[in-house]
Design an enzyme around this catalytic site. Sequence first.
Site, PDB file in Angstrom:
ATOM      1  N   ASP A 230       0.829  -1.242  -0.104  1.00 49.00           N
ATOM      2  CA  ASP A 230      -0.075   0.073   0.251  1.00 49.00           C
ATOM      3  C   ASP A 230       0.935   1.345  -0.092  1.00 49.00           C
ATOM      4  O   ASP A 230       0.368   2.288  -0.520  1.00 49.00           O
ATOM      5  CB  ASP A 230      -0.818  -0.050   1.281  1.00 49.00           C
ATOM      6  N   ASN A 240       1.901  -3.236   4.276  1.00 49.27           N
ATOM      7  CA  ASN A 240       0.675  -3.839   3.405  1.00 49.27           C
ATOM      8  C   ASN A 240      -0.250  -4.377   4.319  1.00 49.27           C
ATOM      9  O   ASN A 240      -0.191  -4.370   5.696  1.00 49.27           O
ATOM     10  CB  ASN A 240       1.403  -5.116   2.638  1.00 49.27           C
TER      11      ASN A 240
HETATM   12  O1  MRU Z   1      -8.270  -4.954   3.079  1.00 51.32           O
HETATM   13  P1  MRU Z   1      -7.841  -4.316   1.813  1.00 51.32           P
HETATM   14  O2  MRU Z   1      -8.528  -4.777   0.658  1.00 51.32           O
HETATM   15  O3  MRU Z   1      -7.718  -2.914   2.013  1.00 51.32           O
HETATM   16  O4  MRU Z   1      -6.156  -4.726   1.782  1.00 51.32           O
HETATM   17  C1  MRU Z   1      -5.705  -4.387   0.586  1.00 51.32           C
HETATM   18  C2  MRU Z   1      -4.193  -5.182   0.709  1.00 51.32           C
HETATM   19  O5  MRU Z   1      -3.617  -5.391   1.408  1.00 51.32           O
HETATM   20  C3  MRU Z   1      -3.555  -5.270  -0.556  1.00 51.32           C
HETATM   21  O6  MRU Z   1      -2.535  -6.252  -0.198  1.00 51.32           O
HETATM   22  C4  MRU Z   1      -2.990  -4.150  -0.737  1.00 51.32           C
HETATM   23  O7  MRU Z   1      -3.812  -3.088  -1.206  1.00 51.32           O
HETATM   24  C5  MRU Z   1      -1.767  -3.874  -1.776  1.00 51.32           C
HETATM   25  S1  MRU Z   1      -2.029  -4.468  -3.378  1.00 51.32           S
HETATM   26  C6  MRU Z   1      -3.129  -3.692  -3.952  1.00 51.32           C
END
Ligand code: MRU
Length: 352
Positions: A230, A240
Site C-alpha cells: 500500500d 501492506n
Molecule cells: O483489506 P484491503 O483490501 O484494503 O487490503 C488491501 C491489501 O492489503 C492489498 O494487499 C494492498 O492494497 C496492496 S496490493 C493492492
Amino acid sequence: MNVNGKYYQTVWMEGEHVLMIHQNKLPWSFEIHTCTTYQQTCDAIRTMIVRGAGAIGAAAGFAMAQAFIQTDDANPENIVNAKRLIEGTRPTARNLFYAVEKVFAAGLVSVENAVAEARMVAQKDIEDSRNIGLFGSQLFGARTRVLTHCNAGWLAFVDYGTALSPIYTACDQGKKVFVYVDETRPRGQGARLTAWELHNEQIDHQIIPDTAAATLMAEGKVDLIITGADRIACNGDTANKIGTLDRAILAAYYKIPFYIAAPTSTIDQQCDTGEDIEIEHRSEEEVLFQEGPDAEGILRKIKVASEGSTAFNPAFDITPSKLITGIITEKGILKAQGRIIRPMMKKLYKNN
Ligand code: MRU
C-alpha cells in the site's frame, strides 16, 4: 480481465459517473456500483466497495475529476475542500494521494484536463501491472508453489494486479503454478477475492487459514511468497495488509524468497522509513462479526466473538526492508537491502 466472457476493469469513468465492481458483494454476486458524485465515490472508497492500492488510486483520481465537474469556479475553496475529502477517505494507500495530486494539478488547467489525467492514471496502472507480471514471472520455475496474502490481483488495481500478475503471466507462459491463498481474517480478502480471481482464471489454488502458513512453510511446501504493497518508504520498508509482516518473518526463518510487487507510484518519497507511514485502524466490527449469505442468499452479518469484548483492528502492518528479498516494479526487480534502495527509490520516483 474477463468475467462470464466479458472484459471488465475494476473501476472506470463513463461521462460524469464513476463505475466500479462492487467488491463487498463478491464472491456471492457480481454487481456494478455507480457513483454519480465525487461524494459517492468517496463513500465507495471508505466503505471498501472499491479497495486495493491501485484501484483506490484510480477511483480517487476519478473522484477528483468528478469534483472539478461538479464544482463552481466562483469559489476556489470548494475544490480544495473536495481534495481534502477525497484524501481523507483512506490514509495508508500511497496511490490515492498520487492520483489526487496529479488530477488536481491537471484540473487547475481545465475540467477536460482533469478527466483526461484521471483516465491516464488508470491506464498507467494497467500498463504498470502488466509489466510487473512480465518481470515477476521470471521468478517462477517450471513448477512453483507460491503463497500470496490478501488480494493484490486485478480487483486491487484497474487490471492484472501486482502480486497476482506474475502468476497470470507465468501460467500464460505454460509454467505450472499452485497458489496458497490467505487473509481469511479480518476481512477475508484472500478467501473471497483472490480465490474468486484464481477460480475464474482456472489457476490451481487452495485457501488456507492465516494460521496455517507456518506449517506449510515448515513442511517445505512454499517456494515463493509474493504480496502487494500500500505504501513503500524510501528505505524499502513496506506497508501492506495486516499479516504481511508475519509471513515475511516466517519466510526469513524458513529461507523462502519473499517479494513485494508494486508499481513505483506506491513509493512515497516523503517517507524515509516505515515509521513515517500512517496505519489505518478500522472498525472493531470487522473482527467481532463476519459477513456472508444465508441459505436464501441474503447477505447477513453474524457475531463470531464473545459478547462484551472489544477488538484491535489495524488494517496494515510494516514489513522492514531487511525481510524483503526484492520489490517487483514495472521497471524491474529492485533488491530491498536498506541502504541500496534509498537512492534507487528516489530516482525511480522522479522518473514517474
Ligand atoms: O483489506 P484491503 O483490501 O484494503 O487490503 C488491501 C491489501 O492489503 C492489498 O494487499 C494492498 O492494497 C496492496 S496490493 C493492492
